[in-house]
Enzyme design. Structure first.
Site, PDB file in Angstrom:
ATOM      1  N   LYS A 130       0.871  -1.185   0.000  1.00  0.00           N
ATOM      2  CA  LYS A 130       0.000   0.000   0.000  1.00  0.00           C
ATOM      3  C   LYS A 130       0.898   1.223   0.000  1.00  0.00           C
ATOM      4  CE  LYS A 130      -4.442   0.968   0.110  1.00  0.00           C
ATOM      5  NZ  LYS A 130      -5.586   0.182  -0.397  1.00  0.00           N
ATOM      6  N   ASP A 170      -6.947   4.257  -4.648  1.00  0.00           N
ATOM      7  CA  ASP A 170      -7.620   4.117  -3.349  1.00  0.00           C
ATOM      8  C   ASP A 170      -8.248   5.486  -3.078  1.00  0.00           C
ATOM      9  OD1 ASP A 170      -7.837   2.161  -0.896  1.00  0.00           O
ATOM     10  OD2 ASP A 170      -7.302   4.060   0.020  1.00  0.00           O
TER      11      ASP A 170
HETATM   12  P1  NDP Z   1     -13.011   7.518  -2.817  1.00  0.00           P
HETATM   13  O1  NDP Z   1     -11.942   8.524  -2.641  1.00  0.00           O
HETATM   14  O2  NDP Z   1     -13.598   7.303  -4.158  1.00  0.00           O
HETATM   15  O3  NDP Z   1     -14.229   7.824  -1.803  1.00  0.00           O
HETATM   16  C1  NDP Z   1     -14.011   7.911  -0.428  1.00  0.00           C
HETATM   17  C2  NDP Z   1     -15.329   8.268   0.240  1.00  0.00           C
HETATM   18  O4  NDP Z   1     -15.166   8.177   1.659  1.00  0.00           O
HETATM   19  C3  NDP Z   1     -15.772   9.690  -0.039  1.00  0.00           C
HETATM   20  O5  NDP Z   1     -17.169   9.739  -0.033  1.00  0.00           O
HETATM   21  C4  NDP Z   1     -15.197  10.451   1.159  1.00  0.00           C
HETATM   22  O6  NDP Z   1     -15.832  11.676   1.453  1.00  0.00           O
HETATM   23  C5  NDP Z   1     -15.435   9.439   2.255  1.00  0.00           C
HETATM   24  N1  NDP Z   1     -14.524   9.685   3.380  1.00  0.00           N
HETATM   25  C6  NDP Z   1     -13.176   9.802   3.338  1.00  0.00           C
HETATM   26  N2  NDP Z   1     -12.689  10.041   4.561  1.00  0.00           N
HETATM   27  C7  NDP Z   1     -13.763  10.095   5.398  1.00  0.00           C
HETATM   28  C8  NDP Z   1     -13.932  10.288   6.772  1.00  0.00           C
HETATM   29  N3  NDP Z   1     -12.876  10.507   7.577  1.00  0.00           N
HETATM   30  N4  NDP Z   1     -15.203  10.242   7.277  1.00  0.00           N
HETATM   31  C9  NDP Z   1     -16.272  10.015   6.480  1.00  0.00           C
HETATM   32  N5  NDP Z   1     -16.173   9.819   5.158  1.00  0.00           N
HETATM   33  C10 NDP Z   1     -14.944   9.847   4.632  1.00  0.00           C
HETATM   34  O7  NDP Z   1     -12.417   6.149  -2.223  1.00  0.00           O
HETATM   35  P2  NDP Z   1     -12.863   4.648  -2.515  1.00  0.00           P
HETATM   36  O8  NDP Z   1     -14.333   4.581  -2.693  1.00  0.00           O
HETATM   37  O9  NDP Z   1     -11.972   4.114  -3.553  1.00  0.00           O
HETATM   38  O10 NDP Z   1     -12.449   3.939  -1.147  1.00  0.00           O
HETATM   39  C11 NDP Z   1     -13.347   3.815  -0.033  1.00  0.00           C
HETATM   40  C12 NDP Z   1     -12.863   2.721   0.906  1.00  0.00           C
HETATM   41  O11 NDP Z   1     -12.807   1.461   0.180  1.00  0.00           O
HETATM   42  C13 NDP Z   1     -11.472   2.890   1.501  1.00  0.00           C
HETATM   43  O12 NDP Z   1     -11.440   2.315   2.790  1.00  0.00           O
HETATM   44  C14 NDP Z   1     -10.583   2.088   0.565  1.00  0.00           C
HETATM   45  O13 NDP Z   1      -9.367   1.672   1.175  1.00  0.00           O
HETATM   46  C15 NDP Z   1     -11.505   0.903   0.304  1.00  0.00           C
HETATM   47  N6  NDP Z   1     -11.205   0.111  -0.879  1.00  0.00           N
HETATM   48  C16 NDP Z   1     -11.166   0.689  -2.120  1.00  0.00           C
HETATM   49  C17 NDP Z   1     -10.894  -0.075  -3.233  1.00  0.00           C
HETATM   50  C18 NDP Z   1     -10.978   0.484  -4.614  1.00  0.00           C
HETATM   51  O14 NDP Z   1     -10.920  -0.316  -5.576  1.00  0.00           O
HETATM   52  N7  NDP Z   1     -11.124   1.782  -4.806  1.00  0.00           N
HETATM   53  C19 NDP Z   1     -10.544  -1.501  -3.109  1.00  0.00           C
HETATM   54  C20 NDP Z   1     -10.714  -2.050  -1.780  1.00  0.00           C
HETATM   55  C21 NDP Z   1     -11.001  -1.254  -0.711  1.00  0.00           C
HETATM   56  P3  NDP Z   1     -15.120  13.094   1.092  1.00  0.00           P
HETATM   57  O15 NDP Z   1     -15.377  13.314  -0.364  1.00  0.00           O
HETATM   58  O16 NDP Z   1     -15.783  14.066   1.994  1.00  0.00           O
HETATM   59  O17 NDP Z   1     -13.648  12.936   1.413  1.00  0.00           O
END
Ligand code: NDP
Length: 451
Positions: A130, A170
């Site tokens: 990561k 991510d």
């Molecule tokens: P994105 O950046 O596309 O979206 C992240 C989302 O989470 C946004 O809505 C963001 O809101 C919100 N968020 C971030 N930080 C916080 C916080 N502290 N409190 C509340 N909401 C928060 O990321 P992904 O959708 O790609 O990733 C989401 C999760 O899934 C992560 O844990 C990631 O590690 C996991 N994941 C992702 C994969 C992928 O293929 N993308 C694969 C496997 C796991 P805001 O816009 O306000 O920041």
């Protein structure tokens, strides 16, 4: 066996905490896995003697570097970048890059550790890594994002490659950022190779990679429900997040006949009692990803929806919950509220969104709980297939890839059943995923001897 190797869980965790001071997320992730592994290894001394868990919980290496870039006002900005290469026993290091102001070594170590088990669970030849930077993409111009990505890759390129380490996206890193980083990698090395996944379709990306994590999480949820004789049709879900994983999980849940009543971002959550249909989910995707907007504006765009400032959606009545935002976003209090409101299944789209006490509450209540390392493995699985397509210089069709994704999620579910089914027939998916992932990595490590 030497005395020091024949230790119990408490001593193992004491050592882990001592060696990683202040790294709470990492210690939390190791503890969650170690609980199950110590029990499993009680009658398998070969793993203890070879110190396998201790070795998996010590990254192969961590690279930390300075990332300098110039903002639009010509100020010099300095960020810190990292790549944690945790374990490559079964394949090249694999795992996303996160750009977020909160990123630190503890968070990246926990994610790389988790990724090692997740990659193993897919059945594909990939290790765990990561990386990322404490860079906040919010409010940055297009050219600032480009300059940052280029500067980040100017160091990272030395440490990655198609047979070495293959990062993906991510939080804060989507196809736009991957495009800038791949462009810079190609420019520096002069090679067009699959050193990153999540690429655009035009230049070596795989169909359904953007959808894979969210779709895969809902497929995993469906497998858990079916194992209990239920299905998604007619169920109501609360979802957190509004990014890549959340919007695709919502899309698939609705396609399979369910109703989604919430989405969120770091500012709060929106509750839409009428449900997010296909058009509304597309609005969220465009609004958050392309217009870089806030989820609060959803309540202004759609009548009947309400925004709850600074709150999380876990107090809403629902049948299932899909936390898809970030780590530790669902605590014990939230877990108890969900259980009290009739929630029957929780499936983690994000990595470690539930705190350890929340997981304990779900396990004790006997509700279905799909941990992230199993439930959200669809993303890395399709990344693995992107690597295969790049190596073969082919691109497969979306339908074929979605079938492969479905099969991989069913296989992961079956692996969890194999190691997680209790005497009464119920399933502990946390234990099942931990043991199945561990066993594959551990057996490869035993074959290599002491390295
Ligand atoms: P994105 O950046 O596309 O979206 C992240 C989302 O989470 C946004 O809505 C963001 O809101 C919100 N968020 C971030 N930080 C916080 C916080 N502290 N409190 C509340 N909401 C928060 O990321 P992904 O959708 O790609 O990733 C989401 C999760 O899934 C992560 O844990 C990631 O590690 C996991 N994941 C992702 C994969 C992928 O293929 N993308 C694969 C496997 C796991 P805001 O816009 O306000 O920041």
């Amino acid at each position: 066996m030497a005395e020091s190797q024949n230790i119990d869980l408490a001593t193992f965790m004491e050592g882990t905490s001592r060696r990683n001071p202040g790294q709470h997320e990492f210690i939390q992730a190791v503890h969650e896995v170690a609980q199950d592994i110590f029990e499993f290894l009680a009658d398998k001394p070969q793993y203890h003697e070879a110190q396998i868990l201790r070795r998996i919980a010590e990254p192969d290496r961590i690279v930390s570097f300075r990332v300098c870039w110039e903002d639009d006002s010509h100020n010099v900005r300095v960020q810190r970048g990292w790549r944690v290469q945790n374990n490559n026993a079964i394949g090249p290091y694999k795992g996303g890059l996160r750009f977020h102001p909160d990123v630190n070594e503890s968070i990246l170590k926990f994610l790389a550790f988790e990724q090692t088990f997740k990659s193993a669970l897919t059945g594909l030849p990939m290790g765990g890594g990561k990386g990322g930077a404490n860079f906040n993409p919010k409010g940055k111009s297009e050219s600032e994002i480009m300059r940052f990505c280029q500067s980040f890759m100017t160091e990272l390129y030395r440490h990655i490659g198609p047979d070495v380490d293959v990062p993906a996206g991510d939080i804060g890193v989507g196809s736009r950022e991957i495009g800038y980083m791949f462009g810079q990698y190609k420019r520096i090395t002069g090679q067009f190779v699959g050193a990153l996944t999540g690429k655009g379709i035009e230049y070596g990306g795989s169909m359904i990679r953007p959808e894979a994590t969210g779709f895969g999480a809902v497929y995993f949820l469906r497998e858990m429900l079916r194992h209990r004789g239920e299905d998604i049709e007619g169920l109501t879900a609360t979802i957190s997040g509004s990014g890549n994983v959340a919007t695709h999980a919502a899309q698939k849940f609705v396609e399979l006949g369910g109703k989604v009543v919430s989405m969120s971002d770091s500012g709060g959550f929106v509750h839409d009692p009428d449900g997010f249909d296909k058009e509304k989910i597309e609005w969220v995707r465009q609004h958050k990803t392309h217009r870089r907007g806030r989820i609060s504006e959803y309540a202004e765009a759609f009548a009947g929806a309400t925004f709850h400032n600074g709150a999380r959606p876990w107090g809403l009545p629902c049948d299932v919950a899909l936390p898809c935002a970030t780590q530790n976003e669902l605590d014990e209090h939230d877990a108890k509220a969900l259980i009290a409101n009739g929630c029957r299944a929780v499936c983690e789209g994000a990595n470690m969104p539930s705190t350890q006490l929340a997981v304990t509450a779900f396990r004790e209540a006997g509700i279905l709980f799909g941990p992230g390392k199993a439930a959200n493995a669809g993303g890395v699985a399709i990344s693995g297939l992107e690597m295969s397509q790049n190596a073969a210089r082919l691109s497969w069709e979306a339908e074929r890839l979605e079938q492969m994704l479905l099969k991989i999620m069913q296989d992961i579910h079956a692996r969890c059943l194999r190691h997680g089914t209790r005497a009464d027939g119920s399933v502990d998916y946390v234990r099942g995923a931990n043991i199945a992932g561990f066993k594959r990595v551990a057996d490869a490590m035993l074959a290599f001897g002491i390295v």
